[in-house]
Design a protein around this motif. Structure first.
Motif, short mmCIF file in Angstrom:
data_model
loop_
_atom_site.label_atom_id
_atom_site.label_comp_id
_atom_site.label_asym_id
_atom_site.label_seq_id
_atom_site.Cartn_x
_atom_site.Cartn_y
_atom_site.Cartn_z
N ARG A 234 0.76 -0.92 -0.02
CA ARG A 234 0.13 0.08 0.03
C ARG A 234 1.48 1.09 -0.24
NH1 ARG A 234 -2.49 -4.26 2.65
NH2 ARG A 234 -4.41 -4.28 2.73
N GLY A 235 2.00 1.00 0.55
CA GLY A 235 2.75 2.23 0.48
C GLY A 235 2.86 3.31 1.57
N THR A 236 3.32 4.00 1.55
CA THR A 236 3.70 5.19 2.92
C THR A 236 3.87 6.34 2.83
OG1 THR A 236 6.28 5.13 2.44
CG2 THR A 236 5.82 3.55 3.83
N SER A 237 2.41 6.05 2.03
CA SER A 237 1.48 7.81 1.98
C SER A 237 1.70 8.62 3.18
CB SER A 237 0.96 7.94 0.89
OG SER A 237 -0.67 7.37 1.45
N ASP A 238 1.61 10.14 3.09
CA ASP A 238 0.98 10.54 3.90
C ASP A 238 -0.09 9.73 4.86
OD1 ASP A 238 3.12 11.91 4.67
OD2 ASP A 238 2.19 13.95 4.02
N ALA A 239 -1.07 9.44 4.22
CA ALA A 239 -2.83 9.23 4.18
C ALA A 239 -2.34 8.06 4.59
CB ALA A 239 -3.61 9.27 3.06
N MET A 240 -1.83 6.88 4.10
CA MET A 240 -1.92 5.12 4.11
C MET A 240 -0.81 5.95 5.68
SD MET A 240 -2.17 2.08 3.95
CE MET A 240 -2.94 2.62 2.44
N LEU A 241 0.11 6.73 6.06
CA LEU A 241 0.39 6.44 7.71
C LEU A 241 -0.43 6.39 8.78
CD1 LEU A 241 4.03 7.86 7.25
CD2 LEU A 241 3.26 5.25 7.68
N LYS A 242 -1.56 7.88 8.39
CA LYS A 242 -2.61 8.00 8.67
C LYS A 242 -3.59 7.26 9.35
CE LYS A 242 -5.66 11.93 9.89
NZ LYS A 242 -6.46 13.51 9.13
N TYR A 243 -4.04 6.59 8.09
CA TYR A 243 -4.48 5.18 8.36
C TYR A 243 -4.87 3.91 9.33
CZ TYR A 243 -7.98 1.80 7.29
OH TYR A 243 -8.72 0.49 7.06
N THR A 244 -3.11 4.36 8.95
CA THR A 244 -2.80 2.98 9.73
C THR A 244 -2.10 3.35 11.03
OG1 THR A 244 -1.44 2.08 8.32
CG2 THR A 244 -1.09 1.11 9.79
N TYR A 245 -2.45 4.58 11.32
CA TYR A 245 -1.91 4.87 12.56
C TYR A 245 -3.49 5.33 13.34
CZ TYR A 245 -0.81 7.86 17.07
OH TYR A 245 -0.70 8.36 17.91
N GLN A 246 -4.01 5.36 12.87
CA GLN A 246 -5.78 5.68 13.40
C GLN A 246 -6.58 4.38 13.43
OE1 GLN A 246 -7.41 7.85 10.41
NE2 GLN A 246 -8.12 10.00 11.85
N LYS A 247 -6.14 3.34 12.90
CA LYS A 247 -6.61 1.78 12.90
C LYS A 247 -5.94 0.96 14.53
CE LYS A 247 -9.41 -0.69 10.64
NZ LYS A 247 -10.91 -0.34 10.44
N ILE A 248 -4.71 1.70 13.98
CA ILE A 248 -4.38 1.40 15.01
C ILE A 248 -3.99 2.00 16.71
CG2 ILE A 248 -1.78 -0.03 16.70
CD1 ILE A 248 -0.92 -0.11 13.89
N PHE A 249 -4.17 3.38 16.60
CA PHE A 249 -5.01 4.14 17.55
C PHE A 249 -5.65 3.77 18.14
CE2 PHE A 249 -4.92 7.92 20.25
CZ PHE A 249 -4.18 7.65 20.99
N ASN A 250 -6.87 3.97 17.44
CA ASN A 250 -8.17 3.63 17.30
C ASN A 250 -9.20 3.62 16.34
OD1 ASN A 250 -10.62 4.19 18.96
ND2 ASN A 250 -10.70 6.77 18.73
N ALA A 251 -9.50 2.42 16.18
CA ALA A 251 -9.85 1.99 15.47
C ALA A 251 -11.75 2.78 14.81
CB ALA A 251 -10.10 -0.02 15.44
N GLN A 252 -12.25 2.75 15.80
CA GLN A 252 -13.53 3.18 16.50
C GLN A 252 -13.12 4.69 14.88
OE1 GLN A 252 -15.90 2.02 16.77
NE2 GLN A 252 -14.93 0.27 18.08
#
Length: 217
Positions: free
Chosen positions: A160-178
């Motif tokens: 999926r790559g390491t774009s800013d959008a992907m980093l933010k999505y992955t971080y959100q998913k782990i930090f607070n998936a809701q």
């Protein structure tokens, strides 16, 4: 198997415990008052020997309450409210979202230590840090055969790559998936203080670094 059971217990404590918020909406899609009261009684009479601080985890916050009464399938307006409510309480690292050490992340992904209570000796975060226990629900590195399937496979997540959008999505998913999907089964690791920012960065690196075994061809 043991790791999976313990993980399920921990997730259950976060996601499906007491109905304590009141204001249950009237809807065929929601649990009845009888079901709510029965579930509450079961929770109140369970894990009675647990430490009081652990029993506090049995009390649902607003997100958990809404997901519980709607059986994890809230109406669209409630689902939107849940996501927006959790975006508002999701915090980000001061220096921005970055990838950490994938080797450290690999250890965290394999560790089910942390927040376990019941008939075993409770975990002590002062002796050993909490793990992510990722393999309890997800397949990741193809070389790791012992993986759960409650969540989607994360093998080759790095494509999926390491774009800013992907980093933010992955971080959100782990930090607070809701904050990404209402009533997600994923524990809110950062929001509940299970994992800190560095640990999340390390797990993200395990998922996204091209040298990680998760991304082995």
């Amino acid at each position: 198997m043991k790791k999976t059971i313990l993980s399920t217990l921990v997730m259950g404590l976060f996601a499906t415990s007491a109905f304590a918020m009141g204001d249950k909406p009237q809807s065929d899609a929601a649990f009845s008052d009888k079901q709510v009261n029965h579930a509450q009684a079961l929770i109140d009479n369970s894990w009675t020997q647990a430490d009081p601080k652990d029993r506090k985890r049995f009390v649902q916050d607003k997100t958990q309450y809404l997901c519980s009464i709607y059986k994890d399938q809230p109406p669209a307006d409630i689902a939107k409210h849940i996501v927006e409510m959790n975006k508002a309480v999701t915090s980000y690292p001061e220096g921005g979202i970055t990838l950490g050490d994938w080797k450290a992340g690999e250890k965290l992904a394999n560790s089910g230590y942390g927040l376990r209570i019941g008939n075993i000796k409770a975990d002590n975060p002062k002796k050993k840090p909490n793990g992510g226990n990722c393999y309890a629900c997800h397949a990741m590195a193809p070389s790791q055969a012992a993986a759960g399937n409650l969540g989607p496979s994360l093998a080759n997540y790095g494509i999926r790559g390491t774009s800013d959008a992907m980093l933010k999505y992955t971080y959100q998913k782990i930090f607070n998936a809701q904050a990404t999907k209402a009533c997600s089964n994923m524990p809110r690791f950062g929001y509940h203080g299970v994992l800190d920012d560095k640990q999340i960065a390390d797990i993200m690196a395990y998922m996204l670094d091209p040298n990680s075994p998760v991304n082995a061809k």
